[in-house]
Design a protein around this motif. Structure first.
Motif, mmCIF file in Angstrom:
data_model
loop_
_atom_site.group_PDB
_atom_site.id
_atom_site.type_symbol
_atom_site.label_atom_id
_atom_site.label_comp_id
_atom_site.label_asym_id
_atom_site.label_seq_id
_atom_site.Cartn_x
_atom_site.Cartn_y
_atom_site.Cartn_z
ATOM 1 N N MET A 1 0.847 -1.192 0.000
ATOM 2 C CA MET A 1 0.000 0.000 0.000
ATOM 3 C C MET A 1 0.885 1.246 0.000
ATOM 4 O O MET A 1 2.101 1.160 -0.024
ATOM 5 N N PHE A 2 0.245 2.422 0.048
ATOM 6 C CA PHE A 2 0.947 3.704 0.159
ATOM 7 C C PHE A 2 0.527 4.412 1.440
ATOM 8 O O PHE A 2 -0.599 4.242 1.915
ATOM 9 N N GLU A 3 1.423 5.248 1.973
ATOM 10 C CA GLU A 3 1.173 5.977 3.207
ATOM 11 C C GLU A 3 1.059 7.478 2.932
ATOM 12 O O GLU A 3 1.573 7.983 1.931
ATOM 13 N N ALA A 4 0.404 8.192 3.873
ATOM 14 C CA ALA A 4 0.298 9.650 3.784
ATOM 15 C C ALA A 4 0.137 10.211 5.187
ATOM 16 O O ALA A 4 -0.334 9.526 6.106
ATOM 17 N N ALA A 5 0.527 11.467 5.349
ATOM 18 C CA ALA A 5 0.344 12.174 6.623
ATOM 19 C C ALA A 5 -0.045 13.609 6.318
ATOM 20 O O ALA A 5 0.587 14.269 5.479
ATOM 21 N N GLN A 6 -1.078 14.105 6.975
ATOM 22 C CA GLN A 6 -1.559 15.460 6.755
ATOM 23 C C GLN A 6 -1.531 16.230 8.070
ATOM 24 O O GLN A 6 -2.123 15.803 9.062
ATOM 25 N N ASP A 7 -0.823 17.362 8.054
ATOM 26 C CA ASP A 7 -0.736 18.223 9.238
ATOM 27 C C ASP A 7 -1.831 19.282 9.153
ATOM 28 O O ASP A 7 -1.861 20.096 8.233
ATOM 29 N N HIS A 8 -2.743 19.291 10.127
ATOM 30 C CA HIS A 8 -3.848 20.255 10.146
ATOM 31 C C HIS A 8 -3.509 21.499 10.960
ATOM 32 O O HIS A 8 -4.343 22.403 11.066
ATOM 33 N N GLY A 9 -2.328 21.551 11.553
ATOM 34 C CA GLY A 9 -1.960 22.677 12.410
ATOM 35 C C GLY A 9 -2.259 22.402 13.868
ATOM 36 O O GLY A 9 -3.089 21.550 14.205
ATOM 37 N N ASN A 10 -1.570 23.121 14.742
ATOM 38 C CA ASN A 10 -1.761 22.970 16.197
ATOM 39 C C ASN A 10 -1.510 21.539 16.675
ATOM 40 O O ASN A 10 -2.102 21.089 17.658
ATOM 41 N N GLY A 11 -0.646 20.829 15.933
ATOM 42 C CA GLY A 11 -0.282 19.478 16.343
ATOM 43 C C GLY A 11 -1.260 18.401 15.941
ATOM 44 O O GLY A 11 -1.052 17.221 16.257
ATOM 45 N N ASN A 12 -2.338 18.766 15.248
ATOM 46 C CA ASN A 12 -3.333 17.783 14.813
ATOM 47 C C ASN A 12 -2.895 17.149 13.487
ATOM 48 O O ASN A 12 -2.675 17.861 12.495
ATOM 49 N N VAL A 13 -2.772 15.841 13.491
ATOM 50 C CA VAL A 13 -2.241 15.123 12.330
ATOM 51 C C VAL A 13 -3.178 13.966 11.989
ATOM 52 O O VAL A 13 -3.702 13.293 12.886
ATOM 53 N N THR A 14 -3.374 13.751 10.686
ATOM 54 C CA THR A 14 -4.096 12.574 10.204
ATOM 55 C C THR A 14 -3.124 11.685 9.448
ATOM 56 O O THR A 14 -2.508 12.122 8.473
ATOM 57 N N LEU A 15 -2.971 10.457 9.907
ATOM 58 C CA LEU A 15 -2.182 9.459 9.207
ATOM 59 C C LEU A 15 -3.134 8.573 8.412
ATOM 60 O O LEU A 15 -4.201 8.194 8.913
ATOM 61 N N SER A 16 -2.769 8.232 7.201
ATOM 62 C CA SER A 16 -3.631 7.381 6.384
ATOM 63 C C SER A 16 -2.773 6.487 5.493
ATOM 64 O O SER A 16 -1.591 6.762 5.261
ATOM 65 N N TRP A 17 -3.382 5.438 4.995
ATOM 66 C CA TRP A 17 -2.713 4.506 4.101
ATOM 67 C C TRP A 17 -3.776 3.795 3.279
ATOM 68 O O TRP A 17 -4.925 3.655 3.701
ATOM 69 N N THR A 18 -3.404 3.427 2.090
ATOM 70 C CA THR A 18 -4.340 2.685 1.246
ATOM 71 C C THR A 18 -4.453 1.262 1.772
ATOM 72 O O THR A 18 -3.614 0.797 2.557
ATOM 73 N N GLU A 19 -5.488 0.567 1.360
ATOM 74 C CA GLU A 19 -5.696 -0.799 1.827
ATOM 75 C C GLU A 19 -4.679 -1.750 1.210
ATOM 76 O O GLU A 19 -4.420 -1.705 0.008
ATOM 77 N N ALA A 20 -4.090 -2.578 2.050
ATOM 78 C CA ALA A 20 -3.338 -3.707 1.515
ATOM 79 C C ALA A 20 -4.347 -4.679 0.897
ATOM 80 O O ALA A 20 -5.501 -4.739 1.325
#
Length: 449
Positions: free
Chosen positions: A351-370
Protein backbone atom coordinates in the motif's frame (compact mmCIF):
# COMPACT_ATOMS: atom_id res chain seq x y z
CA UNK A 1 31.72 4.47 -42.78
CA UNK A 2 30.58 8.06 -42.31
CA UNK A 3 32.48 11.25 -42.94
CA UNK A 4 35.89 9.80 -43.77
CA UNK A 5 38.05 12.66 -45.06
CA UNK A 6 35.34 15.27 -44.36
CA UNK A 7 36.37 18.70 -43.05
CA UNK A 8 32.96 19.82 -41.78
CA UNK A 9 31.09 18.32 -38.84
CA UNK A 10 28.37 15.84 -39.72
CA UNK A 11 26.99 14.99 -36.26
CA UNK A 12 26.48 16.17 -32.70
CA UNK A 13 27.53 14.30 -29.59
CA UNK A 14 26.16 14.72 -26.08
CA UNK A 15 26.30 12.97 -22.75
CA UNK A 16 23.18 10.85 -22.17
CA UNK A 17 21.55 9.37 -19.09
CA UNK A 18 20.37 10.81 -15.79
CA UNK A 19 22.03 9.15 -12.80
CA UNK A 20 24.86 7.85 -14.97
CA UNK A 21 25.80 11.33 -16.24
CA UNK A 22 27.69 12.09 -13.00
CA UNK A 23 30.07 9.16 -13.51
CA UNK A 24 33.62 9.70 -14.74
CA UNK A 25 32.89 7.34 -17.62
CA UNK A 26 29.95 8.73 -19.57
CA UNK A 27 27.37 7.32 -21.90
CA UNK A 28 26.92 9.20 -25.18
CA UNK A 29 24.41 9.86 -27.90
CA UNK A 30 25.42 10.68 -31.48
CA UNK A 31 22.96 12.57 -33.67
CA UNK A 32 23.93 12.30 -37.34
CA UNK A 33 23.12 15.28 -39.55
CA UNK A 34 20.83 14.62 -42.49
CA UNK A 35 23.66 15.03 -45.03
CA UNK A 36 25.74 12.45 -43.15
CA UNK A 37 23.39 9.63 -44.09
CA UNK A 38 22.42 6.72 -41.85
CA UNK A 39 24.48 4.20 -39.93
CA UNK A 40 22.76 0.82 -40.22
CA UNK A 41 19.47 2.61 -40.75
CA UNK A 42 19.93 4.82 -37.69
CA UNK A 43 20.60 8.53 -37.22
CA UNK A 44 20.56 8.44 -33.40
CA UNK A 45 23.31 6.22 -32.00
CA UNK A 46 23.21 5.53 -28.27
CA UNK A 47 26.45 4.34 -26.69
CA UNK A 48 25.88 2.99 -23.18
CA UNK A 49 28.72 2.57 -20.71
CA UNK A 50 26.49 0.54 -18.34
CA UNK A 51 28.48 1.88 -15.41
CA UNK A 52 26.15 0.29 -12.84
CA UNK A 53 26.57 -3.19 -14.35
CA UNK A 54 29.91 -4.78 -13.47
CA UNK A 55 29.34 -7.53 -16.05
CA UNK A 56 28.80 -5.02 -18.91
CA UNK A 57 26.74 -7.64 -20.77
CA UNK A 58 23.25 -7.36 -19.26
CA UNK A 59 21.78 -4.76 -21.62
CA UNK A 60 22.68 -6.71 -24.73
CA UNK A 61 21.57 -9.97 -23.14
CA UNK A 62 18.23 -8.43 -22.22
CA UNK A 63 17.45 -7.50 -25.81
CA UNK A 64 18.99 -10.60 -27.41
CA UNK A 65 16.93 -12.91 -25.18
CA UNK A 66 13.88 -10.81 -26.06
CA UNK A 67 14.41 -11.61 -29.76
CA UNK A 68 13.20 -15.13 -28.97
CA UNK A 69 9.91 -13.75 -27.62
CA UNK A 70 7.59 -13.03 -30.60
CA UNK A 71 4.95 -10.93 -28.82
CA UNK A 72 7.28 -8.09 -27.77
CA UNK A 73 9.56 -6.13 -30.14
CA UNK A 74 13.25 -5.95 -29.28
CA UNK A 75 15.97 -3.55 -30.40
CA UNK A 76 19.27 -4.10 -32.19
CA UNK A 77 22.40 -3.94 -30.06
CA UNK A 78 26.11 -4.54 -30.44
CA UNK A 79 29.27 -4.30 -28.38
CA UNK A 80 31.49 -1.32 -29.19
CA UNK A 81 35.11 -0.35 -28.56
CA UNK A 82 35.09 3.45 -28.56
CA UNK A 83 37.91 5.86 -29.38
CA UNK A 84 37.50 9.65 -29.34
CA UNK A 85 39.88 12.40 -30.45
CA UNK A 86 38.71 15.42 -28.47
CA UNK A 87 40.11 18.33 -30.44
CA UNK A 88 38.24 20.82 -28.23
CA UNK A 89 40.65 19.87 -25.42
CA UNK A 90 43.65 20.08 -27.73
CA UNK A 91 44.09 16.36 -28.23
CA UNK A 92 45.75 15.27 -31.49
CA UNK A 93 45.37 11.52 -30.96
CA UNK A 94 42.49 9.14 -30.41
CA UNK A 95 41.97 8.23 -26.77
CA UNK A 96 40.67 4.81 -25.74
CA UNK A 97 37.30 5.28 -24.00
CA UNK A 98 36.86 1.56 -23.53
CA UNK A 99 33.91 -0.78 -23.84
CA UNK A 100 30.33 0.25 -24.67
CA UNK A 101 27.03 -1.25 -25.80
CA UNK A 102 25.28 0.41 -28.72
CA UNK A 103 21.50 0.22 -28.42
CA UNK A 104 19.05 1.12 -31.19
CA UNK A 105 16.91 4.07 -30.10
CA UNK A 106 13.15 3.68 -30.70
CA UNK A 107 12.19 6.51 -33.06
CA UNK A 108 10.34 7.01 -36.32
CA UNK A 109 13.26 5.33 -38.10
CA UNK A 110 13.10 2.43 -35.65
CA UNK A 111 9.40 1.98 -36.48
CA UNK A 112 10.11 1.98 -40.21
CA UNK A 113 13.13 -0.35 -39.86
CA UNK A 114 11.07 -2.90 -37.95
CA UNK A 115 8.02 -2.83 -40.21
CA UNK A 116 5.86 -0.67 -37.94
CA UNK A 117 3.95 2.49 -38.82
CA UNK A 118 6.48 5.34 -38.90
CA UNK A 119 3.56 7.81 -38.82
CA UNK A 120 2.22 6.30 -35.63
CA UNK A 121 2.30 7.38 -31.99
CA UNK A 122 5.40 6.73 -29.91
CA UNK A 123 6.17 7.81 -26.34
CA UNK A 124 9.05 7.13 -24.00
CA UNK A 125 7.96 6.77 -20.37
CA UNK A 126 9.93 9.16 -18.18
CA UNK A 127 7.84 8.98 -15.00
CA UNK A 128 4.51 7.60 -16.18
CA UNK A 129 2.08 5.72 -13.94
CA UNK A 130 -0.89 5.72 -16.37
CA UNK A 131 -2.68 8.40 -14.35
CA UNK A 132 -3.74 11.91 -15.31
CA UNK A 133 -1.38 14.72 -14.43
CA UNK A 134 -1.67 18.51 -14.56
CA UNK A 135 1.07 18.56 -17.21
CA UNK A 136 -0.49 15.98 -19.54
CA UNK A 137 -2.49 18.05 -22.01
CA UNK A 138 -3.19 18.21 -25.72
CA UNK A 139 -0.96 20.42 -27.82
CA UNK A 140 -3.84 22.79 -28.67
CA UNK A 141 -4.53 23.43 -24.97
CA UNK A 142 -3.59 27.09 -24.24
CA UNK A 143 -1.78 25.98 -21.07
CA UNK A 144 0.17 23.16 -22.79
CA UNK A 145 3.85 23.15 -21.76
CA UNK A 146 5.98 20.76 -23.79
CA UNK A 147 8.87 20.73 -21.30
CA UNK A 148 6.47 19.93 -18.46
CA UNK A 149 4.70 17.25 -20.54
CA UNK A 150 8.02 15.56 -21.24
CA UNK A 151 8.81 15.16 -17.55
CA UNK A 152 6.17 12.42 -17.71
CA UNK A 153 6.14 11.25 -21.35
CA UNK A 154 8.60 12.12 -24.11
CA UNK A 155 6.92 12.22 -27.50
CA UNK A 156 8.98 10.47 -30.20
CA UNK A 157 6.29 10.04 -32.83
CA UNK A 158 3.14 11.77 -34.00
CA UNK A 159 2.62 15.16 -32.32
CA UNK A 160 -0.94 14.59 -31.12
CA UNK A 161 -1.51 13.65 -27.49
CA UNK A 162 -5.28 13.10 -27.61
CA UNK A 163 -4.93 9.36 -28.18
CA UNK A 164 -2.65 8.70 -25.19
CA UNK A 165 -4.78 10.91 -22.96
CA UNK A 166 -7.85 8.92 -24.00
CA UNK A 167 -6.06 5.72 -22.97
CA UNK A 168 -5.23 7.21 -19.57
CA UNK A 169 -8.86 8.24 -19.03
CA UNK A 170 -10.09 4.74 -19.94
CA UNK A 171 -7.68 3.07 -17.53
CA UNK A 172 -8.74 5.38 -14.69
CA UNK A 173 -12.48 4.92 -15.39
CA UNK A 174 -13.44 2.28 -12.83
CA UNK A 175 -16.73 1.66 -14.64
CA UNK A 176 -14.75 0.23 -17.57
CA UNK A 177 -13.84 -3.46 -17.44
CA UNK A 178 -10.02 -3.61 -17.46
CA UNK A 179 -10.19 -6.70 -19.66
CA UNK A 180 -12.08 -4.68 -22.26
CA UNK A 181 -9.33 -2.05 -22.18
CA UNK A 182 -6.56 -4.66 -22.33
CA UNK A 183 -7.66 -6.27 -25.53
CA UNK A 184 -9.31 -3.35 -27.30
CA UNK A 185 -6.94 -0.49 -26.47
CA UNK A 186 -3.83 -2.36 -25.26
CA UNK A 187 -2.67 -5.45 -27.10
CA UNK A 188 -3.24 -8.24 -24.60
CA UNK A 189 -0.53 -10.67 -25.76
CA UNK A 190 2.06 -7.91 -25.96
CA UNK A 191 1.18 -6.54 -22.52
CA UNK A 192 1.16 -9.87 -20.67
CA UNK A 193 4.39 -10.98 -22.32
CA UNK A 194 6.11 -7.66 -21.59
CA UNK A 195 5.10 -7.98 -17.94
CA UNK A 196 6.13 -11.65 -17.75
CA UNK A 197 9.51 -11.05 -19.39
CA UNK A 198 10.47 -8.19 -17.06
CA UNK A 199 9.35 -10.18 -14.02
CA UNK A 200 11.45 -13.17 -15.10
CA UNK A 201 14.45 -10.92 -15.78
CA UNK A 202 13.97 -9.20 -12.38
CA UNK A 203 14.08 -5.88 -14.26
CA UNK A 204 12.31 -4.05 -11.45
CA UNK A 205 12.87 -0.51 -12.75
CA UNK A 206 10.09 -0.87 -15.32
CA UNK A 207 7.09 0.42 -13.37
CA UNK A 208 7.06 4.06 -14.53
CA UNK A 209 10.04 4.18 -16.91
CA UNK A 210 12.28 2.12 -19.20
CA UNK A 211 9.57 1.35 -21.74
CA UNK A 212 8.01 2.94 -24.82
CA UNK A 213 4.35 2.95 -25.85
CA UNK A 214 3.56 2.64 -29.56
CA UNK A 215 0.29 2.77 -31.47
CA UNK A 216 -0.17 2.64 -35.27
CA UNK A 217 -1.97 5.63 -36.77
CA UNK A 218 -5.13 3.78 -37.79
CA UNK A 219 -5.42 1.42 -34.83
CA UNK A 220 -6.92 1.64 -31.33
CA UNK A 221 -4.22 -0.56 -29.81
CA UNK A 222 -1.09 0.38 -27.88
CA UNK A 223 2.00 -1.83 -27.58
CA UNK A 224 4.87 -1.92 -25.08
CA UNK A 225 8.44 -1.67 -26.39
CA UNK A 226 11.10 -2.39 -23.72
CA UNK A 227 14.06 -0.11 -23.06
CA UNK A 228 17.14 -0.58 -20.84
CA UNK A 229 18.05 -3.89 -19.25
CA UNK A 230 21.17 -2.76 -17.37
CA UNK A 231 19.54 -3.37 -14.00
CA UNK A 232 18.16 -6.84 -14.60
CA UNK A 233 19.35 -9.81 -12.49
CA UNK A 234 20.88 -7.44 -9.96
CA UNK A 235 20.54 -9.30 -6.66
CA UNK A 236 24.05 -10.77 -6.32
CA UNK A 237 25.73 -7.53 -7.39
CA UNK A 238 23.62 -5.53 -4.93
CA UNK A 239 24.46 -7.95 -2.13
CA UNK A 240 28.17 -7.58 -2.85
CA UNK A 241 27.89 -3.78 -2.88
CA UNK A 242 25.80 -3.68 0.30
CA UNK A 243 22.75 -2.32 -1.53
CA UNK A 244 20.26 -5.07 -0.74
CA UNK A 245 18.68 -3.08 2.08
CA UNK A 246 17.81 -0.32 -0.40
CA UNK A 247 15.03 -2.47 -1.84
CA UNK A 248 11.62 -3.06 -0.33
CA UNK A 249 10.31 -6.59 0.10
CA UNK A 250 7.63 -5.84 -2.50
CA UNK A 251 10.17 -5.24 -5.29
CA UNK A 252 9.83 -8.65 -6.90
CA UNK A 253 7.16 -10.49 -8.86
CA UNK A 254 3.74 -8.94 -9.26
CA UNK A 255 3.91 -6.82 -6.09
CA UNK A 256 6.57 -4.65 -7.76
CA UNK A 257 3.89 -3.42 -10.22
CA UNK A 258 1.07 -3.00 -7.71
CA UNK A 259 1.50 0.79 -7.42
CA UNK A 260 0.58 1.40 -11.08
CA UNK A 261 -3.17 1.53 -11.71
CA UNK A 262 -3.03 -0.32 -15.04
CA UNK A 263 -1.16 -3.28 -13.59
CA UNK A 264 -3.09 -3.30 -10.32
CA UNK A 265 -6.49 -3.42 -12.03
CA UNK A 266 -5.28 -6.21 -14.30
CA UNK A 267 -3.71 -8.27 -11.51
CA UNK A 268 -6.75 -8.12 -9.22
CA UNK A 269 -8.54 -10.55 -11.56
CA UNK A 270 -7.80 -14.23 -10.86
CA UNK A 271 -7.89 -15.33 -14.50
CA UNK A 272 -5.44 -12.60 -15.45
CA UNK A 273 -2.94 -13.68 -12.81
CA UNK A 274 -3.32 -17.23 -14.06
CA UNK A 275 -2.63 -16.18 -17.64
CA UNK A 276 0.42 -14.21 -16.52
CA UNK A 277 1.67 -17.26 -14.62
CA UNK A 278 1.22 -19.42 -17.72
CA UNK A 279 3.24 -16.91 -19.77
CA UNK A 280 6.07 -16.82 -17.20
CA UNK A 281 6.08 -20.65 -17.21
CA UNK A 282 6.23 -20.63 -21.01
CA UNK A 283 9.16 -18.20 -21.09
CA UNK A 284 10.98 -20.13 -18.37
CA UNK A 285 11.07 -23.25 -20.54
CA UNK A 286 13.65 -21.54 -22.77
CA UNK A 287 14.90 -18.64 -20.60
CA UNK A 288 16.13 -20.51 -17.54
CA UNK A 289 19.29 -20.87 -15.42
CA UNK A 290 21.00 -23.20 -17.89
CA UNK A 291 20.30 -21.24 -21.08
CA UNK A 292 21.04 -17.87 -19.49
CA UNK A 293 24.30 -19.04 -17.93
CA UNK A 294 25.42 -20.44 -21.29
CA UNK A 295 24.74 -17.04 -22.88
CA UNK A 296 26.58 -15.25 -20.05
CA UNK A 297 29.66 -17.42 -20.54
CA UNK A 298 29.62 -16.95 -24.33
CA UNK A 299 29.23 -13.17 -24.11
CA UNK A 300 31.90 -12.86 -21.46
CA UNK A 301 34.50 -14.47 -23.71
CA UNK A 302 34.07 -11.48 -26.01
CA UNK A 303 33.66 -8.82 -23.34
CA UNK A 304 36.24 -9.79 -20.72
CA UNK A 305 39.43 -8.66 -22.54
CA UNK A 306 38.01 -5.14 -22.85
CA UNK A 307 36.36 -4.82 -19.43
CA UNK A 308 39.46 -6.10 -17.62
CA UNK A 309 41.68 -3.60 -19.45
CA UNK A 310 41.98 0.10 -18.78
CA UNK A 311 40.20 2.45 -18.80
CA UNK A 312 37.26 0.21 -17.81
CA UNK A 313 38.97 -1.94 -15.20
CA UNK A 314 40.22 1.12 -13.33
CA UNK A 315 36.63 2.34 -12.83
CA UNK A 316 34.95 -1.07 -12.55
CA UNK A 317 34.51 -0.90 -8.78
CA UNK A 318 35.10 -4.65 -8.36
CA UNK A 319 37.99 -7.08 -8.50
CA UNK A 320 38.35 -9.74 -11.16
CA UNK A 321 37.28 -12.39 -8.63
CA UNK A 322 34.17 -10.43 -7.60
CA UNK A 323 33.12 -9.96 -11.20
CA UNK A 324 33.58 -13.69 -11.81
CA UNK A 325 31.38 -14.47 -8.82
CA UNK A 326 28.61 -12.20 -10.09
CA UNK A 327 28.83 -13.63 -13.62
CA UNK A 328 28.71 -17.22 -12.40
CA UNK A 329 25.46 -16.53 -10.52
CA UNK A 330 23.43 -14.77 -13.22
CA UNK A 331 21.84 -17.96 -14.49
CA UNK A 332 20.70 -18.94 -11.02
CA UNK A 333 19.23 -15.46 -10.53
CA UNK A 334 16.71 -16.27 -13.27
CA UNK A 335 15.67 -19.31 -11.25
CA UNK A 336 15.43 -17.21 -8.10
CA UNK A 337 13.33 -14.62 -9.94
CA UNK A 338 11.00 -17.34 -11.20
CA UNK A 339 10.46 -18.67 -7.66
CA UNK A 340 9.99 -15.15 -6.28
CA UNK A 341 7.27 -14.55 -8.86
CA UNK A 342 5.51 -17.78 -7.90
CA UNK A 343 5.62 -16.73 -4.24
CA UNK A 344 4.28 -13.26 -5.03
CA UNK A 345 1.07 -14.78 -6.40
CA UNK A 346 0.15 -15.70 -2.83
CA UNK A 347 1.49 -12.66 -0.97
CA UNK A 348 -0.25 -9.64 0.53
CA UNK A 349 -0.08 -6.70 -1.88
CA UNK A 350 1.49 -3.45 -0.58
CA UNK A 351 0.00 0.00 0.00
CA UNK A 352 0.95 3.70 0.16
CA UNK A 353 1.17 5.98 3.21
CA UNK A 354 0.30 9.65 3.78
CA UNK A 355 0.34 12.17 6.62
CA UNK A 356 -1.56 15.46 6.75
CA UNK A 357 -0.74 18.22 9.24
CA UNK A 358 -3.85 20.25 10.15
CA UNK A 359 -1.96 22.68 12.41
CA UNK A 360 -1.76 22.97 16.20
CA UNK A 361 -0.28 19.48 16.34
CA UNK A 362 -3.33 17.78 14.81
CA UNK A 363 -2.24 15.12 12.33
CA UNK A 364 -4.10 12.57 10.20
CA UNK A 365 -2.18 9.46 9.21
CA UNK A 366 -3.63 7.38 6.38
CA UNK A 367 -2.71 4.51 4.10
CA UNK A 368 -4.34 2.68 1.25
CA UNK A 369 -5.70 -0.80 1.83
CA UNK A 370 -3.34 -3.71 1.51
CA UNK A 371 -4.86 -6.28 -0.84
CA UNK A 372 -5.20 -9.97 -0.16
CA UNK A 373 -6.13 -12.31 -3.01
CA UNK A 374 -7.67 -14.65 -0.42
CA UNK A 375 -9.80 -11.86 1.09
CA UNK A 376 -8.55 -12.35 4.66
CA UNK A 377 -8.91 -9.74 7.41
CA UNK A 378 -5.98 -7.34 7.62
CA UNK A 379 -4.44 -5.52 10.60
CA UNK A 380 -2.06 -2.55 10.28
CA UNK A 381 0.92 -2.03 12.58
CA UNK A 382 1.43 1.76 12.76
CA UNK A 383 4.75 3.13 13.97
CA UNK A 384 5.70 6.81 14.25
CA UNK A 385 9.18 7.88 15.37
CA UNK A 386 11.51 10.83 15.23
CA UNK A 387 14.14 8.75 13.38
CA UNK A 388 13.70 6.79 10.12
CA UNK A 389 15.04 3.61 11.70
CA UNK A 390 12.10 3.65 14.16
CA UNK A 391 14.41 3.16 17.14
CA UNK A 392 12.46 5.53 19.41
CA UNK A 393 8.77 5.20 18.48
CA UNK A 394 6.35 7.79 19.83
CA UNK A 395 3.41 5.81 18.40
CA UNK A 396 3.41 2.01 18.19
CA UNK A 397 -0.07 0.61 17.78
CA UNK A 398 -2.30 -1.71 15.73
CA UNK A 399 -5.25 -0.60 13.61
CA UNK A 400 -7.90 -2.30 11.49
CA UNK A 401 -8.90 0.92 9.70
CA UNK A 402 -6.81 2.86 7.15
CA UNK A 403 -6.71 6.18 8.99
CA UNK A 404 -5.98 7.53 12.45
CA UNK A 405 -5.95 11.02 14.01
CA UNK A 406 -3.48 12.03 16.67
CA UNK A 407 -1.67 14.96 18.25
CA UNK A 408 2.09 15.41 18.07
CA UNK A 409 4.49 18.13 19.19
CA UNK A 410 6.15 20.19 16.45
CA UNK A 411 8.98 18.42 14.68
CA UNK A 412 10.04 15.97 12.00
CA UNK A 413 8.55 12.48 12.11
CA UNK A 414 8.65 9.21 10.19
CA UNK A 415 5.75 6.85 9.54
CA UNK A 416 5.91 3.12 8.86
CA UNK A 417 2.80 0.97 8.35
CA UNK A 418 3.02 -2.82 8.05
CA UNK A 419 0.01 -4.90 7.06
CA UNK A 420 -0.64 -8.44 8.31
CA UNK A 421 -3.32 -10.95 7.30
CA UNK A 422 -4.93 -13.50 9.61
CA UNK A 423 -2.80 -16.27 8.07
CA UNK A 424 0.42 -14.37 8.79
CA UNK A 425 1.16 -12.79 5.42
CA UNK A 426 2.75 -9.32 5.69
CA UNK A 427 3.29 -6.33 3.43
CA UNK A 428 5.09 -3.03 3.83
CA UNK A 429 4.22 0.23 2.11
CA UNK A 430 5.64 0.96 -1.33
CA UNK A 431 7.06 4.26 -0.07
CA UNK A 432 10.80 4.73 0.36
CA UNK A 433 12.98 7.59 1.60
CA UNK A 434 16.70 8.36 1.49
CA UNK A 435 18.16 9.94 4.64
CA UNK A 436 21.86 10.79 4.57
CA UNK A 437 22.49 8.24 1.83
CA UNK A 438 20.60 5.42 3.58
CA UNK A 439 17.35 4.04 2.10
CA UNK A 440 14.41 3.18 4.35
CA UNK A 441 11.83 1.10 2.47
CA UNK A 442 8.25 1.39 3.73
CA UNK A 443 8.83 4.74 5.45
CA UNK A 444 7.69 8.32 4.76
CA UNK A 445 8.75 11.59 6.41
CA UNK A 446 6.36 14.32 7.56
CA UNK A 447 6.49 17.62 9.41
CA UNK A 448 4.28 18.82 12.26
CA UNK A 449 4.05 22.57 12.85
Amino acid sequence: MLGYGATQSNARIRVRGNSSSVNVQKSYKLDLDEEAGLWRGQSNIALNKSAFDVTRIKNKMYFDLLKTVPEVPSIRTQFVHLYIRDETSGSEVYQDYGFYTQAEVPSRKYLANHGFDKNGYLYKAISFNFERSDVLKTIDDPSYDQAAFETVLSCKGRQDHSKILNLIDLINDRSMDINDIIGTYIDRDNYITWLAYNILMANVDTTVQNFYLYSPLNSKKWYFIPWDGDNMLHVKEDEMEGLSENYGKYEHGISNYWGVILHQRFLKIDTNRKQLEEKVDELYRTINPESVQAMVDAYNRTVEPYVLSNPDFYYLGHTFQEREQILSGLGQEVGDSYLAFKASLHELMPMFEAAQDHGNGNVTLSWTEAYDFDNEDITYHVTVADDPGMRNPVIDTFHTLTQMDLQLPSGTYYLRVTASSTSGKTAEAMDKINVNGVYYPGVIRFEVN
